[in-house]
Design a protein around this motif. Structure first.
Motif, short mmCIF file in Angstrom:
data_model
loop_
_atom_site.label_atom_id
_atom_site.label_comp_id
_atom_site.label_asym_id
_atom_site.label_seq_id
_atom_site.Cartn_x
_atom_site.Cartn_y
_atom_site.Cartn_z
N PRO A 227 15.14 14.16 65.40
CA PRO A 227 16.04 13.03 65.18
C PRO A 227 15.85 11.93 66.23
O PRO A 227 15.85 10.74 65.89
N VAL A 228 15.64 12.33 67.45
CA VAL A 228 15.41 11.34 68.50
C VAL A 228 14.09 10.61 68.25
O VAL A 228 14.00 9.39 68.33
N SER A 229 13.07 11.39 67.89
CA SER A 229 11.77 10.78 67.62
C SER A 229 11.86 9.78 66.49
O SER A 229 11.22 8.73 66.51
N ILE A 230 12.63 10.11 65.48
CA ILE A 230 12.77 9.19 64.35
C ILE A 230 13.43 7.90 64.82
O ILE A 230 13.01 6.81 64.47
N ALA A 231 14.42 8.05 65.66
CA ALA A 231 15.08 6.85 66.18
C ALA A 231 14.15 6.01 67.06
O ALA A 231 14.32 4.81 67.19
N TYR A 232 13.15 6.65 67.64
CA TYR A 232 12.18 5.92 68.47
C TYR A 232 11.24 5.04 67.65
O TYR A 232 10.55 4.18 68.21
N ILE A 233 11.14 5.30 66.33
CA ILE A 233 10.06 4.68 65.53
C ILE A 233 9.91 3.17 65.76
O ILE A 233 8.81 2.71 66.05
N PRO A 234 11.00 2.38 65.69
CA PRO A 234 10.79 0.93 65.89
C PRO A 234 10.18 0.63 67.26
O PRO A 234 9.30 -0.23 67.36
N GLY A 235 10.61 1.36 68.27
CA GLY A 235 10.05 1.14 69.60
C GLY A 235 8.58 1.47 69.65
O GLY A 235 7.77 0.72 70.20
N ASN A 236 8.21 2.60 69.04
CA ASN A 236 6.81 2.99 69.03
C ASN A 236 5.96 2.02 68.23
O ASN A 236 4.82 1.73 68.60
N LEU A 237 6.51 1.54 67.14
CA LEU A 237 5.77 0.55 66.35
C LEU A 237 5.51 -0.68 67.21
O LEU A 237 4.39 -1.20 67.25
N ALA A 238 6.55 -1.12 67.93
CA ALA A 238 6.39 -2.29 68.79
C ALA A 238 5.33 -2.04 69.86
O ALA A 238 4.51 -2.90 70.17
N GLN A 239 5.34 -0.83 70.42
CA GLN A 239 4.37 -0.51 71.47
C GLN A 239 2.94 -0.58 70.96
O GLN A 239 2.00 -0.68 71.74
N GLY A 240 2.76 -0.47 69.65
CA GLY A 240 1.41 -0.58 69.10
C GLY A 240 1.09 -1.98 68.62
O GLY A 240 0.12 -2.61 69.04
N ILE A 241 1.99 -2.49 67.80
CA ILE A 241 1.61 -3.65 66.98
C ILE A 241 1.53 -4.95 67.78
O ILE A 241 0.77 -5.86 67.43
N ILE A 242 2.28 -5.04 68.89
CA ILE A 242 2.29 -6.30 69.64
C ILE A 242 0.89 -6.63 70.16
O ILE A 242 0.42 -7.76 70.06
N ALA A 243 0.21 -5.61 70.67
CA ALA A 243 -1.14 -5.84 71.17
C ALA A 243 -2.05 -6.33 70.05
O ALA A 243 -2.88 -7.23 70.25
N ALA A 244 -1.90 -5.73 68.87
CA ALA A 244 -2.76 -6.10 67.75
C ALA A 244 -2.54 -7.56 67.36
O ALA A 244 -3.49 -8.31 67.12
N ILE A 245 -1.27 -7.97 67.32
CA ILE A 245 -0.97 -9.36 66.98
C ILE A 245 -1.55 -10.29 68.05
O ILE A 245 -2.24 -11.27 67.75
N ALA A 246 -1.32 -9.94 69.32
CA ALA A 246 -1.77 -10.80 70.41
C ALA A 246 -3.29 -10.97 70.38
O ALA A 246 -3.79 -12.08 70.50
N PHE A 247 -4.02 -9.88 70.21
CA PHE A 247 -5.48 -9.98 70.21
C PHE A 247 -5.97 -10.85 69.06
O PHE A 247 -6.96 -11.56 69.19
N ARG A 248 -5.30 -10.78 67.92
CA ARG A 248 -5.75 -11.57 66.78
C ARG A 248 -5.37 -13.04 66.94
O ARG A 248 -6.15 -13.92 66.60
N ILE A 249 -4.18 -13.28 67.48
CA ILE A 249 -3.77 -14.68 67.67
C ILE A 249 -4.65 -15.35 68.73
O ILE A 249 -5.16 -16.45 68.53
#
Lengths: 290, 280, 209, 306
Positions: free
Chosen positions: C98-120
Motif C-alpha cells: 500500500p505504501v509503495s502504491i502511494a509512492y507511484i506519483p513520486g517515483n514517476l516524477a523521479q523518472g520522467i523529469i529527466a526524460a523531459i529535460a533531456f528532450r527539451i
C-alpha cells in the motif's frame, strides 16, 4: 516438386555497417528436404536464415534488395504471425529465447499467439513433448534445467507450432555431448517423418552431413558451394580452406583416394559406418596387393 | 616434474549447500596440457574455478605454486600464476575499448605504461586481435572476436597457468584451431594449459593429459591416448573419443588402435601395410 | 556485424529525427521495459538492503535507474520507474505494497523529469558537454529527488509512519540519501553505456520509439 | 550459457518449488488454493492494517502470517534477511520521535534519566511500527509462498491484459538473471587481479563501472535476442491473434476454483469490508481503544485516552 523457399538476388546490409552481409543469393529449397548450412563465422550463415524466417527485414534495420518467398508469399509482406506459422526458428542460445516461467508455459506460448483452441493446444503440446522427450520437465523453470534440456525445449516450442519449415541456428553449439546426441536424434526423427523442410546451420559436420540432402557452404556473403553430402567434399582442400572441417572419416577417405589406396571414382563417405567399411576394405586391399 | 598445482582431498559445496565435488586429488606439473572433460554437471567448471581460487574449498586444499587459495589477500598473487578465461566473453568485457580491455589486467598488477603496452600488443597479436580494433568498443565486435579479446586480456597477465573454459565455443573450426595452436605455443614455451571442453577432437589433437569427471568425482586421469582407449569407461560420462579414434578401434589388421588424429591414422595405415609387406 | 564506427558521432542532436526515418514502438520496447524493470528491482532491492533504514533510505541509487531508463527509453522507462519499486520494496521489505502504491506519483516524477529535460534541452545522454552535465545533475537528479522526497514524506505522514515534527528531517534525509548515489551511479552509466544504447533499436528519440 | 554453477544433473530440489523468495514444498497446503485466492489473501494481509491503528491487532496479524508460513511449510530461515530491516526501522522510527517529538503542550513528558520523551507521539509511533510490520509480513507471506507463475496466473485470471502480466513476470525473471550475471562478472573481475580490499575510494567508484558496463551490455544484447525470439514465435504485443480474437490462455485452464477457494475469498472479503466499515464508520480500531494504551494511560495517571 514444390519449393518451400525461393530466394532471388537477395542482398542485405545491416545498419551501421559498410559491407553487404549477403551478396546476390539465389536459392531454391524444395519442400520436405533437409538443407545443412556450413561455413566459417561471419560469412553470412545466420544472416541467410534470418532472412528466411523474416527477422530480416522485420526486426533488423538495413538495406534489403531482392526477394525471399515462402510457399510463394514474399516474406517482406507477411506479418510476424503469418511467418511464425510457416517457419519455426531455433536459436543457438536457448536461453535467449525464453519468454515464460515454466517449460509448459514456454511451450504453449507460441500456440496461444496463433489462437488455437485449448483442445488443439493440448494435442500439439503433447506431441511436441513426446518427440523431444521433455515430459518430465513441464513444471520446471526453463532456467533450472540443463543446457541440453533447454535446447530440446526450444525445439519443442517450435515443433508445437507445427510449421512446415523448421530452421535451427547452431542448435548444439552450447551443449554437452549427450545433449548434442539428443538433438541429432530429434533431427533424425523429423527427417524420417519426411513431412517438413528442415534447415540447419551447424559446425558439427560429422553429425550434420549424414542427415542432410544438400549441404550449402556460405562464404563472404555468397553461396560458395551447394551439393549433396556425397559430393560436397569432392574438393576437400577448398572446403578446409574456407574454414570448414569435414568429418574425420571423410578426411581420411580423401587421403586414401589421393594416395591411391581407393579408386578415383570412389564416393567419399561421410557417415561413420561407411567410413569404417571403406577404411577396412582399403586396408585389406592394400595388404592383399603387396 | 614437480607439482605446480596440487589439489588434495578437495570437496566443494555450492553456497546453497549443494555438493559439487567429492574428494578430488589432482596434481598438475609445470608444463602440462590438460583437458577437463565430462558431461555438464560433472564438475569440470567448478573444479577449474577451485583451481584458480574463485571458489574456496569446502574441505581439502588447492595449492598453486606454494600458495594456498584459502589464504587472505592472495588474489593478486594468484592472477599472475593462474589465469581464467570465462566461457561467455560478455561477462568479462567491461572497458570501452579493446585496448583498455587488454590493458586492464596488467594495470591492476601495477606494471609500467611501457610494459603494459608491450603486453597488450603481444597478447593481442597472439590471440588474433588486429591493432585496428584497439579503439573499438568490445560490445560491437562479433562473438568470436569478443572471445579472443577475452583470451588476450588474460594472456596479457602472462599467468604461468591458463585455464580456458570452452575455448572453442562461438568459434568456427578455423578459429578454434587458431586459438588452440596459440595455447599450444604457450605450452611449448613453458606454460601449463588447462582447457575445459566438450570437443574431443580438440582434446585429441592438443592435450597431453585428460581428466574425465563424473558426478563430481574423477573418473579417469591419464594421458589422452590412454583415456580415449577406454571408450566403455568414458561412456559413463557420455564422452565419445573422436571419430577417427573410434574408427581405428574398429579396424582389423591395424598394428595400433590408439590413434588420435587423421595424421596418426595415416601413419598407422602405412605401417600396417608395410609391416604386412615385410612379414610377407 | 563488425562495424567499427565506435568513434563518437560529432555534436549532433541525438533526439533529432531524420527525414524519412520511421520510428514506431516494437516488441523490443516491451522487452526493454521488462529488462529495465528487472535491473531496477536488483538495484532497488540492493540499495534498500545495503543501508537498511527502512522506508527512508540513506542510500538508494534506484533513482538513477529511474531517470536513466526514462532518458533512454522515454515512456517505457517511465513505466519501469514506478513499476520496479513496487516489487523491489516488497522484496527488500522496505515498504509494504500500500505504501509503495502511494509512492507511484513520486517515483514517476523521479523518472520522467529527466526524460523531459533531456528532450527539451537536447542534451546528449553520453554527457559530452558541460550543459549536458548541468541538465543531468540539476534536472535529472536534484529536482526529481526533491520532488520525490517531498511526495514520499507526504505518503509516510499519511500512513502515520513519521510524525509531522520529523517531516523536514525526513525530507532532507530522503533527498540527500537518494541524490548522492544517484548522481554517482547515474553519471557513470550515462557516460559509459549511452554510446551503446544510442545505437540500439530500443533507444527512444520520442516518447515511445 | 551455463553460468557459474553447473546444476548437478540440471535438476535441483525436485520436491521443492522455487518461490519468489525461497523454496516451498510442492505439497504445501497453499497450493491447494487457486492463485487468485492466494493473491486476495495477499491483498487482505497487506492492506487491512491500513484500517487498523491498534497495535494489538496488527501484532496479531503478524503472528497470524507467521503461523500461515509455518502451516505452508515455507522456509522460515529465509526471513532472516528481513531482520536488519525490522530492527533498523524500529530504531529509526523511535529515534526520530524521540529527537523530534513535535511541540504540543498536551503531550505527556516522561523523564528517563537525562532524556525526556513524550508519551503520545511515542505510542503513536509504536502503533505505526506494528501497522508497518503487519503490512510487511503480508507481503513476505505472499512472496515466499508464490512463484512467478502463480502471480501471473492470478493476474491473468483477474483479466489483467496479457502484456502487463507478461512484463511483470518477465521483469522478475530478469532480476534473477541480472543477479546471476552480477556474480559471474564479479568472478571475472577477480580473475583479472582485482583485489577489492586494496581499493581506494576513487577505485571503488571505478568498480561500479566494471560491474555496470557488462551488466547493461548484456541487457541490451539480451533485449535484441529476446525480441527476435518473440518475433519468431508470432508474438505481437496487442495480445490479439491474426483474425482479431484474443489470444487463448492455456495455462489458466490448468487451474480451477474450488468451493474452498470461494469460501476463503468470501471470508476474507467480509473481514476486509467489515474492518473498513468498523474503522471508517465507527472508529473501532483507533488508538483510544487500544488496551495497552488504556493501561499505560492509567499507569501514567492520565485517565482514559481520547
Amino acid at each position: 516438386m514444390t519449393n518451400a523457399v525461393v530466394i532471388k538476388d537477395l542482398e542485405w546490409k545491416y545498419e551501421h555497417t559498410t559491407q553487404f552481409a549477403l551478396r546476390g543469393i539465389n536459392l531454391e529449397i524444395p519442400e520436405n528436404t533437409f538443407l545443412g548450412i556450413v561455413g566459417a563465422n561471419e560469412q553470412g550463415k545466420t544472416t541467410l536464415i534470418n532472412s528466411i524466417c523474416g527477422l530480416i527485414p522485420h526486426s533488423f534495420n538495413g538495406v534489403y534488395r531482392g526477394s525471399v518467398e515462402i510457399y510463394g508469399s514474399p516474406v517482406l509482406k507477411m506479418s510476424g504471425l503469418e511467418i511464425a506459422t510457416q517457419v519455426g526458428l531455433v536459436f543457438a542460445d536457448p536461453e535467449a529465447q525464453f519468454t515464460a516461467m515454466t517449460v509448459e508455459e514456454e511451450l504453449v506460448f507460441g500456440l496461444e499467439n496463433t489462437g488455437y483452441d485449448l483442445g488443439k493446444i493440448k494435442e500439439r503440446l503433447d506431441w511436441a513433448v513426446g518427440v523431444t522427450m521433455i515430459g518430465d520437465l513441464l513444471d520446471k523453470s526453463p532456467y533450472d534445467i540443463s543446457g541440453g534440456q533447454k535446447q530440446r525445449m526450444a525445439i519443442a516450442c517450435v515443433l508445437a507450432m507445427n510449421p512446415p519449415i523448421i530452421i535451427m541456428d547452431e542448435p548444439t553449439s552450447m551443449i554437452d555431448p549427450l545433449g548434442k546426441q539428443f538433438i541429432f536424434d530429434i533431427l533424425r526423427k523429423l527427417k524420417d517423418a519426411g513431412d517438413r523442410t528442415i534447415i540447419v546451420v551447424e559446425h558439427n559436420i560429422e553429425q550434420l552431413a549424414p542427415l542432410a540432402d544438400q549441404l550449402l557452404l556460405m562464404q563472404d556473403g555468397q553461396i560458395a558451394r551447394m551439393a549433396p553430402p556425397a559430393h560436397f567434399f569432392d574438393d576437400l582442400p577448398n572446403i578446409v580452406g574456407s574454414g570448414v572441417y569435414p568429418p574425420e572419416v571423410t578426411s581420411f577417405a580423401y587421403w586414401l583416394k589421393q594416395s591411391g589406396y581407393v579408386p578415383p571414382e570412389q564416393v567419399l563417405p561421410n557417415r561413420f559406418d561407411e567410413g569404417v567399411t571403406l577404411m577396412q576394405d582399403a586396408l585389406r586391399n592394400a595388404r592383399d596387393n603387396r | 616434474m614437480s607439482a605446480y598445482l596440487e589439489v588434495t582431498h578437495l570437496d566443494y559445496n555450492y553456497p546453497d549447500g549443494t555438493p559439487a565435488l567429492f574428494d578430488i586429488n589432482v596434481s598438475i606439473g609445470r608444463q602440462e596440457f590438460v583437458a577437463l572433460i565430462g558431461q555438464n554437471g560433472s564438475g569440470k567448471t567448478t573444479l577449474s574455478k577451485c583451481m584458480n581460487g574463485l571458489f574456496k574449498p569446502t574441505s581439502g586444499s588447492v595449492v598453486v605454486d606454494g600458495i594456498d587459495t584459502r589464504g587472505k589477500g592472495v588474489v593478486k598473487q594468484l592472477v599472475t600464476r593462474i589465469g581464467y578465461v570465462f566461457q561467455n566473453p560478455d561477462h568479462q568485457l567491461f572497458n570501452d575499448s579493446v585496448q583498455k580491455e587488454i590493458a586492464y589486467g596488467p594495470r591492476n598488477i601495477n606494471l609500467s605504461a611501457n610494459e603494459v603496452q608491450a603486453r597488450v600488443d603481444e597478447a593481442a597479436r597472439v590471440a588474433g586481435v588486429a591493432p585496428e580494433l584497439y579503439a573499438t568498443h568490445p560490445f560491437f565486435l562479433p562473438k568470436g572476436l569478443r572471445q579472443r579479446v577475452a583470451i588476450a586480456s588474460i594472456l596479457a597477465l602472462k599467468p604461468r597457468t591458463i585455464i580456458v573454459d570452452e575455448p572453442t565455443t562461438g568459434q568456427d573450426m578455423r578459429q578454434s584451431v587458431e586459438v588452440m595452436e596459440f595455447l599450444r605455443s604457450l605450452w611449448q614455451a613453458g606454460h601449463t594449459i588447462i582447457i575445459v571442453t566438450h570437443e574431443m577432437s580438440i582434446v585429441a589433437r592438443y592435450a597431453q593429459r585428460a581428466i574425465a569427471l563424473r558426478g563430481g568425482r574423477v573418473l579417469v586421469d591419464d594421458t589422452v591416448r590412454a583415456v580415449f582407449s577406454q571408450p566403455d569407461l568414458l561412456k559413463q560420462t557420455y564422452v565419445e573419443p573422436p571419430q577417427i579414434t573410434r574408427a581405428a578401434q574398429r579396424l582389423d589388421g591395424l598394428s595400433r588402435h590408439d590413434v588420435l588424429t587423421v595424421e596418426e591414422m595415416q601413419d598407422a595405415f602405412r605401417s600396417a601395410i608395410s609391416a604386412e609387406a615385410s612379414q610377407g | 556485424m563488425a562495424s567499427m564506427a565506435s568513434t563518437a558521432s560529432t555534436q549532433t542532436n541525438v533526439w533529432a529525427i531524420e527525414p524519412g526515418e520511421i520510428r514506431k514502438p516494437g516488441i523490443i520496447h516491451v522487452v526493454i521495459l521488462a529488462l529495465f524493470t528487472g535491473i531496477g528491482i536488483v538495484v532497488g532491492t540492493f540499495g534498500s538492503l545495503a543501508v537498511p533504514i527502512g522506508f527512508v533510505s540513506a542510500f538508494w541509487p534506484g533513482q538513477a535507474v529511474q531517470s536513466i531508463g526514462s532518458i533512454w527509453f522515454g515512456g517505457w522507462g517511465a513505466i519501469a520507474s514506478f513499476l520496479f519499486p513496487l516489487i523491489s520494496n516488497s522484496l527488500s521489505g522496505s515498504a509494504p505494497l500500500p505504501v509503495s502504491i502511494a509512492y507511484i506519483p513520486g517515483n514517476l516524477a523521479q523518472g520522467i523529469i529527466a526524460a523531459i529535460a533531456f528532450r527539451i534541452f537536447k542534451s546528449d545522454p553520453s554527457l559530452r558537454t558541460s550543459k549536458d552535465w548541468i541538465v543531468w545533475i540539476l534536472l535529472g537528479a536534484i529536482l526529481p529527488n526533491a520532488i520525490g522526497a517531498i511526495w514520499g514524506t507526504g505518503v509516510l505522514l499519511a500512513f502515520g509512519l513519521v510524525t509531522s515534527a520529523a517531516a523536514l528531517t525526513t525530507v532532507l534525509g530522503w533527498f540527500i540519501g537518494n541524490s548522492i548515489p544517484s548522481i554517482i551511479l547515474g553519471s557513470i552509466i550515462l557516460k559509459f553505456v549511452s554510446p551503446l544504447v544510442l545505437r540500439s533499436k530500443a533507444f527512444c528519440k520520442g516518447w515511445w520509439a | 550459457m551455463a553460468t557459474s554453477a553447473e546444476a548437478p544433473g540440471g535438476v535441483r530440489a525436485a520436491k521443492l518449488r522455487k518461490t519468489l523468495l525461497g523454496y516451498v514444498p510442492i505439497e504445501s497446503p497453499f497450493y491447494r488454493y487457486h492463485p487468485v485466492t492466494r493473491l486476495i489473501m495477499f491483498v487482505f494481509f497487506g492492506v487491512v492494517p491500513i484500517f487498523i491503528d491498534m497495535p494489538e491487532i496488527n501484532f496479531a496479524l503478524v503472528v497470524c502470517t507467521i503461523l500461515l508460513l509455518v502451516w505452508g511449510q515455507a522456509d522460515l530461515k529465509r526471513l532472516r534477511i528481513y531482520m536488519p530491516m525490522i530492527v533498523t526501522i524500529a530504531i529509526f522510527m523511535f529515534l526520530v520521535v524521540i529527537l523530534a517529538p513535535g511541540n504540543d503542550p498536551t503531550f505527556t513528558p516522561i523523564h528517563i534519566g537525562p532524556l525526556t520523551i513524550y508519551y503520545q507521539p511515542v505510542y503513536f509511533t509504536f502503533a505505526s511500527y506494528w501497522r508497518l510490520m503487519a503490512m510487511l509480513f503480508g507481503t513476505i507471506l505472499y512472496f515466499s509462498t508464490n512463484r512467478e507463475r502463480d502471480m501471473l496466473v492470478a493476474l491473468r485470471s483477474l483479466k489483467l491484459p496479457f502484456l502487463a502480466s507478461y512484463v511483470v513476470g518477465f521483469s522478475i525473471r530478469a532480476a534473477g538473471m541480472f543477479m546471476e550475471d552480477f556474480n559471474t562478472i564479479r568472478e571475472a573481475e577477480q580473475a583479472r587481479g582485482l583485489d577489492k580490499s586494496a581499493l581506494k575510494l576513487g577505485d571503488q567508484v571505478k568498480l561500479y563501472v566494471m560491474y555496470l558496463v557488462p551488466l547493461f551490455s548484456i541487457a541490451l544484447r539480451r533485449a535484441d535476442e529476446i525480441s527476435h525470439a518473440l518475433f519468431a514465435r508470432g508474438y505481437n504485443f496487442t495480445g490479439r491473434v491474426g483474425h482479431g480474437n484474443k489470444r487463448s490462455d492455456y495455462i489458466l485452464t490448468q487451474y480451477t476454483m474450488t468451493g474452498m477457494d470461494w469460501l476463503v475469498i468470501a471470508v476474507l472479503m467480509t473481514l476486509f469490508v467489515g474492518a473498513a466499515v468498523a474503522e471508517y464508520g465507527f472508529g473501532a480500531f483507533r488508538l483510544p481503544h487500544s488496551p495497552i494504551n488504556i493501561l499505560l494511560h492509567h499507569l501514567l495517571g492520565l485517565g482514559w485516552p481520547s
